[in-house]
Write a protein that holds these residues in place. Structure first.
Motif, PDB file in Angstrom:
ATOM      1  N   HIS A 118       0.824  -1.214   0.000  1.00  0.00           N
ATOM      2  CA  HIS A 118       0.000   0.000   0.000  1.00  0.00           C
ATOM      3  C   HIS A 118       0.859   1.265   0.000  1.00  0.00           C
ATOM      4  O   HIS A 118       0.571   2.218  -0.732  1.00  0.00           O
ATOM      5  CB  HIS A 118      -0.921   0.013   1.222  1.00  0.00           C
ATOM      6  CG  HIS A 118      -2.177  -0.793   1.025  1.00  0.00           C
ATOM      7  ND1 HIS A 118      -2.585  -1.244  -0.192  1.00  0.00           N
ATOM      8  CD2 HIS A 118      -3.122  -1.206   1.910  1.00  0.00           C
ATOM      9  CE1 HIS A 118      -3.727  -1.913  -0.069  1.00  0.00           C
ATOM     10  NE2 HIS A 118      -4.071  -1.902   1.207  1.00  0.00           N
ATOM     11  N   SER A 119       1.886   1.296   0.841  1.00  0.00           N
ATOM     12  CA  SER A 119       2.710   2.506   0.913  1.00  0.00           C
ATOM     13  C   SER A 119       3.456   2.741  -0.399  1.00  0.00           C
ATOM     14  O   SER A 119       3.574   3.888  -0.860  1.00  0.00           O
ATOM     15  CB  SER A 119       3.694   2.414   2.085  1.00  0.00           C
ATOM     16  OG  SER A 119       4.550   1.304   1.954  1.00  0.00           O
ATOM     17  N   ALA A 122       0.930   4.103  -2.832  1.00  0.00           N
ATOM     18  CA  ALA A 122       0.539   5.471  -2.486  1.00  0.00           C
ATOM     19  C   ALA A 122       1.617   6.468  -2.920  1.00  0.00           C
ATOM     20  O   ALA A 122       1.307   7.549  -3.434  1.00  0.00           O
ATOM     21  CB  ALA A 122       0.288   5.573  -0.985  1.00  0.00           C
ATOM     22  N   VAL A 131       1.646   9.715   3.067  1.00  0.00           N
ATOM     23  CA  VAL A 131       2.147   8.428   3.537  1.00  0.00           C
ATOM     24  C   VAL A 131       3.144   8.624   4.672  1.00  0.00           C
ATOM     25  O   VAL A 131       3.096   7.944   5.703  1.00  0.00           O
ATOM     26  CB  VAL A 131       2.801   7.633   2.381  1.00  0.00           C
ATOM     27  CG1 VAL A 131       3.480   6.366   2.916  1.00  0.00           C
ATOM     28  CG2 VAL A 131       1.770   7.263   1.340  1.00  0.00           C
ATOM     29  N   THR A 144      -2.007   1.622  11.235  1.00  0.00           N
ATOM     30  CA  THR A 144      -1.371   2.288  10.101  1.00  0.00           C
ATOM     31  C   THR A 144      -1.921   1.753   8.788  1.00  0.00           C
ATOM     32  O   THR A 144      -2.190   2.515   7.849  1.00  0.00           O
ATOM     33  CB  THR A 144       0.154   2.078  10.152  1.00  0.00           C
ATOM     34  OG1 THR A 144       0.664   2.634  11.371  1.00  0.00           O
ATOM     35  CG2 THR A 144       0.844   2.751   8.979  1.00  0.00           C
ATOM     36  N   LEU A 148      -3.801   3.800   5.760  1.00  0.00           N
ATOM     37  CA  LEU A 148      -3.310   3.777   4.385  1.00  0.00           C
ATOM     38  C   LEU A 148      -4.409   3.310   3.426  1.00  0.00           C
ATOM     39  O   LEU A 148      -4.543   3.839   2.319  1.00  0.00           O
ATOM     40  CB  LEU A 148      -2.090   2.861   4.266  1.00  0.00           C
ATOM     41  CG  LEU A 148      -0.733   3.465   4.638  1.00  0.00           C
ATOM     42  CD1 LEU A 148       0.355   2.411   4.548  1.00  0.00           C
ATOM     43  CD2 LEU A 148      -0.391   4.644   3.722  1.00  0.00           C
TER      44      LEU A 148
END
Length: 349
Positions: A118-119, A122, A131, A144, A148
């Motif tokens: 996900h990070s 993003a 982020v 977290t 996200l």
């Protein structure tokens, strides 16, 4: 980076660590005993910490080693010291460190991998600042991950069409995980957040966690409570879950069956409440590995039946062999493999 001996009282542990069971790790005592003496340590890899502006240090990796040093009575420990790190860099270091060391709990591994995916996506969507703000918060990884997911949803992220694929993310982490294995692992994230801490203290397999995740949250909570009272049930979660989902058992019935007893039933199917009539015993498999294999077969049959019904509904009147490439040939290959396996098994009867 420099190597520096740091007083333990100046090192801050962080709940952002992907490994959420470090404080209760039963192997800490063994690690503490293997680390040598404080003046002559035998640590192959010192912990990594980042220097903070207030003169303290925060762990980036090596929390288990720091806890083990404290358990051994050390006052100081040698660390590799890095300057203050950007949140994305610190997060990546924590994930890589934990994924490549002592085996992570499946829940922690799944959260860590999905956080990384996900990070990375993003950032690729131009959301680096948002982020960084999320990763910089002192909160557990599961929270977290939730933030996200919300961020990505707000900006139109489509999981089936990511800017950064799973393979690219895993390659960047140096992790080998094929698609089937990854999908199975991520299924554990269906476990209700409120029971995850309890489950980390139980002897439950990843397959058991996946089975638990298929139940509704209320049944999950109840089953975990029952496992707390009767730890032997942790080995029967798949059996209980399958009974609830495939045989329309209530959880009470599934629990009774797993324990080897079933309540007497009235003519209308309700449970008999007359205390004078004790539950009738039902033979319980003695061979647990055999029971596990049979449950796997039952789950596979249920999954296959559901997939075929959905496929037939989607295809309508179109023969499966006429589905667009490559799905038609893939479908026929799968059915042929299944048919051969069943014929081979029947020939051995």
């Amino acid at each position: 980076m420099e190597v520096k001996r740091i007083p333990l009282v100046e090192i801050l542990l962080t709940i952002k660590n992907p490994r959420q069971d470090a404080a209760n790790d039963p192997e800490l005592a063994g690690l503490a005993a293997s680390m040598g003496h404080e003046d002559e340590p035998t640590l192959a890899q010192p912990p990594i910490v980042e220097a903070l502006e207030n003169g303290q240090y925060r762990t980036v990796s090596g929390e288990r080693r720091i806890r083990a040093a404290a358990m051994a009575g050390w006052q100081t420990v040698e660390c590799l010291v890095r300057p203050p790190l950007a949140p994305l860099v610190a997060h990546r270091l924590r994930v890589v460190e934990n994924l490549h060391r002592k085996e992570l709990h499946p829940l922690d591994q799944a959260v860590a991998l999905k956080l990384a995916w996900h990070s990375t996506n993003a950032v690729a969507m131009g959301l680096s600042d948002q982020v960084a703000g999320i990763l910089d918060k002192e909160q557990v990884p599961a929270q977290t991950l939730t933030e996200l997911e919300t961020l990505l949803s707000q900006h139109g992220f489509v999981p089936n069409h990511p800017l950064v694929s799973w393979d690219e993310t895993l390659d960047g982490l140096g992790v080998e995980l094929d698609q089937e294995r990854r999908k199975k692992l991520l299924q554990v994230l269906g476990v209700a957040p409120e029971v995850q801490a309890q489950l980390r203290q139980m002897d439950i397999t990843e397959a058991g966690l996946r089975a638990l995740a298929k139940l509704d949250p209320q049944d999950q909570t109840r089953l975990v409570e029952e496992m707390t009272e009767d730890p032997a049930l942790a080995r029967k979660v798949r059996r209980i879950s399958h009974a609830v989902r495939a045989h329309d058992y209530g959880l009470d019935e599934a629990l009774a069956e797993a324990r080897g007893v079933m309540p007497e039933m009235t003519e209308d199917g309700a449970q008999e409440t007359d205390e004078a009539s004790p539950p009738s015993p039902v033979p319980s498999p003695i061979n647990e590995p055999l029971a596990d294999l049979v449950v796997q077969l039952m789950e596979a049959a249920h999954t296959l039946k559901t997939a075929l019904e959905s496929l037939r509904e989607m295809a309508g009147e179109i023969p499966l062999s006429a589905l667009p490439d490559p799905w038609g040939p893939y479908t026929l290959d799968a059915l042929t493999s299944l048919r051969v396996a069943l014929e081979t098994f029947q020939m051995q009867e």
